[in-house]
Scaffold this active site. Structure first.
Site, short mmCIF file in Angstrom:
data_model
loop_
_atom_site.label_atom_id
_atom_site.label_comp_id
_atom_site.label_asym_id
_atom_site.label_seq_id
_atom_site.Cartn_x
_atom_site.Cartn_y
_atom_site.Cartn_z
N ASP A 133 -13.11 -1.99 1.12
CA ASP A 133 -12.89 -3.38 0.70
C ASP A 133 -14.09 -3.90 -0.09
O ASP A 133 -13.93 -4.73 -0.99
CB ASP A 133 -12.68 -4.29 1.91
CG ASP A 133 -11.26 -4.19 2.47
OD1 ASP A 133 -10.36 -3.81 1.71
OD2 ASP A 133 -11.08 -4.52 3.66
N LYS A 163 -9.23 -4.74 11.64
CA LYS A 163 -10.38 -4.21 10.91
C LYS A 163 -11.67 -4.22 11.73
O LYS A 163 -12.53 -3.37 11.53
CB LYS A 163 -10.59 -5.00 9.61
CG LYS A 163 -9.56 -4.68 8.54
CD LYS A 163 -9.79 -5.46 7.28
CE LYS A 163 -8.71 -5.12 6.26
NZ LYS A 163 -8.87 -5.80 4.99
N PRO A 208 -15.14 -23.07 13.42
CA PRO A 208 -16.53 -23.03 12.96
C PRO A 208 -17.36 -21.94 13.64
O PRO A 208 -18.22 -21.32 13.00
CB PRO A 208 -17.06 -24.42 13.30
CG PRO A 208 -15.85 -25.28 13.43
CD PRO A 208 -14.75 -24.40 13.90
N GLY A 221 -5.43 -11.21 -6.10
CA GLY A 221 -5.57 -10.28 -4.98
C GLY A 221 -5.09 -8.88 -5.30
O GLY A 221 -5.60 -7.90 -4.75
N ALA A 229 -13.33 -16.37 7.86
CA ALA A 229 -14.41 -15.62 8.51
C ALA A 229 -13.85 -14.43 9.28
O ALA A 229 -14.42 -13.99 10.27
CB ALA A 229 -15.18 -16.55 9.46
N SER A 285 0.81 -1.22 0.00
CA SER A 285 0.00 0.00 0.00
C SER A 285 0.84 1.28 0.00
O SER A 285 0.48 2.24 -0.68
CB SER A 285 -0.97 0.00 1.18
OG SER A 285 -1.90 -1.03 1.00
N ASN A 314 -14.92 -21.99 7.58
CA ASN A 314 -13.82 -21.47 8.39
C ASN A 314 -13.23 -22.54 9.29
O ASN A 314 -13.91 -23.46 9.72
CB ASN A 314 -14.29 -20.30 9.26
CG ASN A 314 -13.13 -19.47 9.77
OD1 ASN A 314 -12.21 -19.15 9.00
ND2 ASN A 314 -13.13 -19.16 11.05
P1 ATR Z 1 -8.42 -10.65 8.10
O1 ATR Z 1 -8.87 -9.34 8.64
O2 ATR Z 1 -7.34 -10.49 7.07
O3 ATR Z 1 -9.52 -11.50 7.58
P2 ATR Z 1 -8.37 -12.20 10.52
O4 ATR Z 1 -9.55 -11.51 11.06
O5 ATR Z 1 -7.22 -12.46 11.46
O6 ATR Z 1 -7.72 -11.41 9.31
O7 ATR Z 1 -8.84 -13.57 9.84
C1 ATR Z 1 -7.96 -14.49 9.29
C2 ATR Z 1 -8.75 -15.62 8.64
O8 ATR Z 1 -7.82 -16.58 8.13
C3 ATR Z 1 -9.62 -16.39 9.63
O9 ATR Z 1 -10.75 -16.89 8.95
C4 ATR Z 1 -8.69 -17.52 10.04
O10 ATR Z 1 -9.34 -18.67 10.55
P3 ATR Z 1 -9.71 -18.78 12.12
O11 ATR Z 1 -10.94 -17.94 12.33
O12 ATR Z 1 -9.90 -20.21 12.34
O13 ATR Z 1 -8.51 -18.21 12.86
C5 ATR Z 1 -8.06 -17.84 8.72
N1 ATR Z 1 -6.83 -18.58 8.85
C6 ATR Z 1 -5.65 -18.10 9.28
N2 ATR Z 1 -4.72 -19.09 9.26
C7 ATR Z 1 -5.35 -20.21 8.81
C8 ATR Z 1 -4.92 -21.54 8.56
N3 ATR Z 1 -3.65 -21.92 8.77
N4 ATR Z 1 -5.82 -22.42 8.08
C9 ATR Z 1 -7.10 -22.04 7.86
N5 ATR Z 1 -7.57 -20.79 8.08
C10 ATR Z 1 -6.70 -19.89 8.56
#
Ligand code: ATR
Length: 519
Positions: free
Chosen positions: A329, A293, A381, A467, A356, A246, A378
């Site tokens: 976004d 966020k 869950p 992305g 999620a 950014s 997710n």
């Molecule tokens: P962002 O604002 O970028 O979405 P976030 O709120 O930290 O960041 O969310 C990260 C997402 O990536 C979540 O859905 C997370 O799953 P969890 O809710 O189970 O933490 C997912 N995520 C991160 N690492 C993961 C992994 N190794 N396998 C599957 N999902 C993952």
């Protein structure tokens, strides 16, 4: 510029093993460097003995430094030998010599001054700024020509605030004052505008000190030499955030439009910490990224209507009453999707969103707004369930059963987790799902430009959205909110080429792809 002499200087730290290596590094960055520091503690012994030749080889003011291991350097020989090496090197005519705070060597100082070499009297503090530091820095000036230098480790936004405070208390007083450590990047960019005589930098991948950026990035991305106290400040708050693209986007727009503004990353331990620093520095607008966020919302004085509904905010603009929150976004997500599905009625399509978190919220909200049916998968869950309840969609765990459900809801498949992002770029959160070819596959990760998830989809014949497209689109909206101006179209096209390289360029598993973060 906010310094007594009105100049900003980028000083390149040279840490080669030989003088020849230092010369080559200097030549690479000559256009972007006003000065250089020879960190002679890195030189091989035979080159250390030839230090007096160096000033005649480099056409910029040079600092001679032989840093002891106890001060963060690599010199581990006898102190008397170090002082003798310095004394002999001074014959070459260095502009500056760095002598540490505790060094009681008046003959060496006199020798330096008699040759027109200014003494930089320095200390390096491995803990944050403390209340006594102002007096300590002032005490470094023992002779009218001395240039005091303090390098202070900063690890938190609270310590960044203390360092800004220290700059202000020493305003108008000539000194080198810099932060150390990865979290110090923002203040290294701003150092000269805050009143430091210079800011240090190192060649890419050859950091002389943690937190150094290369001179080209400082000069061309951040325009560090042109910043002043009146420069408008913008930032991106996140963790991790130091490799975000950014800054490249927003600073390109500022430069093209001739705006006196800069945008820099702030790696914050909490959103509250970032907001305090933003107040201290007078930051006018900010991007908010992972993991803040959602957490930023309670701190907003006003919001655009969709922010509470989405439950995620990625843009802050300072208003009279406090921070105004927006979400770019959603439109940033929709624009590339609308372009990729020009022939389809989105309201008749079924989509799966993987993840999620904050990014998923914007994607789900955008899809639901078009009337799309959405399934959220997710790893945790309960988070999927909560998001699904709020935004009116189905949910499942990110497991075998979830992937079977996805097969039934796969017109659009959106990947919003950090899985697959460099350096973890061989991973794919839905490895067990076989793309059939009819899906539109959308990954919001932008490094590597072609993730493993996208590569698999592409090989199955799917349309893909990278992305980098979402990153650019949401940034265009942010730029307008920050500045009231449109982002220049030619820059946008150029940046798109950089961010969204086609297959064959950087792809999943390409070890050279940079680290980055979702924005
Ligand atoms: P962002 O604002 O970028 O979405 P976030 O709120 O930290 O960041 O969310 C990260 C997402 O990536 C979540 O859905 C997370 O799953 P969890 O809710 O189970 O933490 C997912 N995520 C991160 N690492 C993961 C992994 N190794 N396998 C599957 N999902 C993952």
């Amino acid at each position: 510029m906010n310094q007594p002499d009105g100049h900003s200087r980028i000083c390149l730290c040279l840490t080669g093993e030989t003088i020849q290596e230092d010369l080559e590094t200097y030549r690479r960055y000559a256009r972007f460097s006003d000065m250089a520091e020879i960190r002679a503690d890195f030189l091989l012994p035979e080159d250390m003995r030839r230090l007096d030749r160096v000033p005649s080889l480099l056409p910029v003011p040079l600092i001679l430094t032989i840093r002891r291991a106890s001060d963060g350097g690599v010199y581990d020989g006898a102190e008397s030998d170090r002082l003798e090496l310095i004394r002999r090197a001074l014959a070459g005519g260095f502009a500056f010599v760095d002598l540490e705070e505790d060094l009681g060597q008046p003959p060496l100082e006199r020798e330096a001054r008699s040759r027109g070499t200014r003494v930089i009297r320095s200390f390096h503090e491995s803990s944050g700024p403390d209340p006594g530091m102002e007096a300590r820095i002032r005490g470094l000036k023992r002779h009218p020509t001395d240039l005091p230098k303090a390098a202070v480790r900063v690890d938190s936004t609270a310590e960044l605030c203390s360092l800004v405070d220290l700059y202000r208390r020493l305003e108008g007083w000539e000194k080198i004052l810099v932060g150390m450590g990865p979290a110090s990047l923002s203040l290294r960019i701003l150092a000269c505008s805050l009143g430091s005589y210079l800011t240090f930098s190192s060649a890419a991948k050859q950091q002389a000190a943690e937190g150094h950026t290369d001179p080209e990035t400082l000069d061309t991305v951040y325009r560090a030499r042109a910043l002043s106290r009146s420069t408008r400040l913008f930032a991106i708050a996140g963790n991790p955030v130091l490799h975000s693209r950014s800054p490249r986007i927003h600073n390109t727009g500022f430069a093209s439009l001739g705006m006196d503004a800069v945008y820099f990353p702030v790696q914050a331990e909490s959103i509250e910490g970032f907001l305090r620093l933003a107040g201290t520095l007078g930051i006018r607008g900010a991007s908010v990224t992972l993991p803040f966020k959602q957490a930023v919302i309670p701190h907003l004085a006003s919001v655009e209507v969709d922010v509470p509904r989405i439950g995620a905010c990625n843009t802050l603009v300072r208003s009279r009453g406090g921070w105004h929150g927006a979400n770019t976004d959603v439109s940033g997500f929709m624009e590339p999707l609308a372009a990729a599905s020009a022939d389809a009625d989105l309201s008749r399509l079924r989509a799966t969103v993987i993840g999620a978190g904050g990014a998923a919220r914007s994607a789900v909200y955008a899809l639901r707004r078009t009337g799309c049916e959405v399934l959220v998968l997710n790893r945790t869950p309960a988070r999927a369930e909560e998001l699904a309840a709020e935004l009116g969609c189905r949910w499942a765990a990110l497991d075998r059963r979830g992937l079977s459900a996805m097969a039934e809801s796969s017109d659009i498949v959106v990947q919003t987790t950090s899985v697959g992002m460099s350096p973890d770029d061989r991973s794919d959160p839905v490895e067990g799902y076989a793309f059939q070819g009819h899906e539109i596959a959308y990954d919001i990760v932008y490094t590597p430009p072609m993730t493993r998830f996208l590569l698999r989809a592409k090989s199955a014949g799917c349309r893909i959205i990278q992305g980098g497209d979402m990153l650019l689109c949401q940034a265009m909206h942010q730029f307008r909110l920050f500045t009231g101006k449109e982002f220049p179209e030619a820059d946008r096209a150029r940046l798109r080429t950089e961010l969204v390289s086609s297959a064959g360029d950087a792809t999943a598993g390409d070890a050279s792809a940079d680290d980055a973060t979702i924005v």
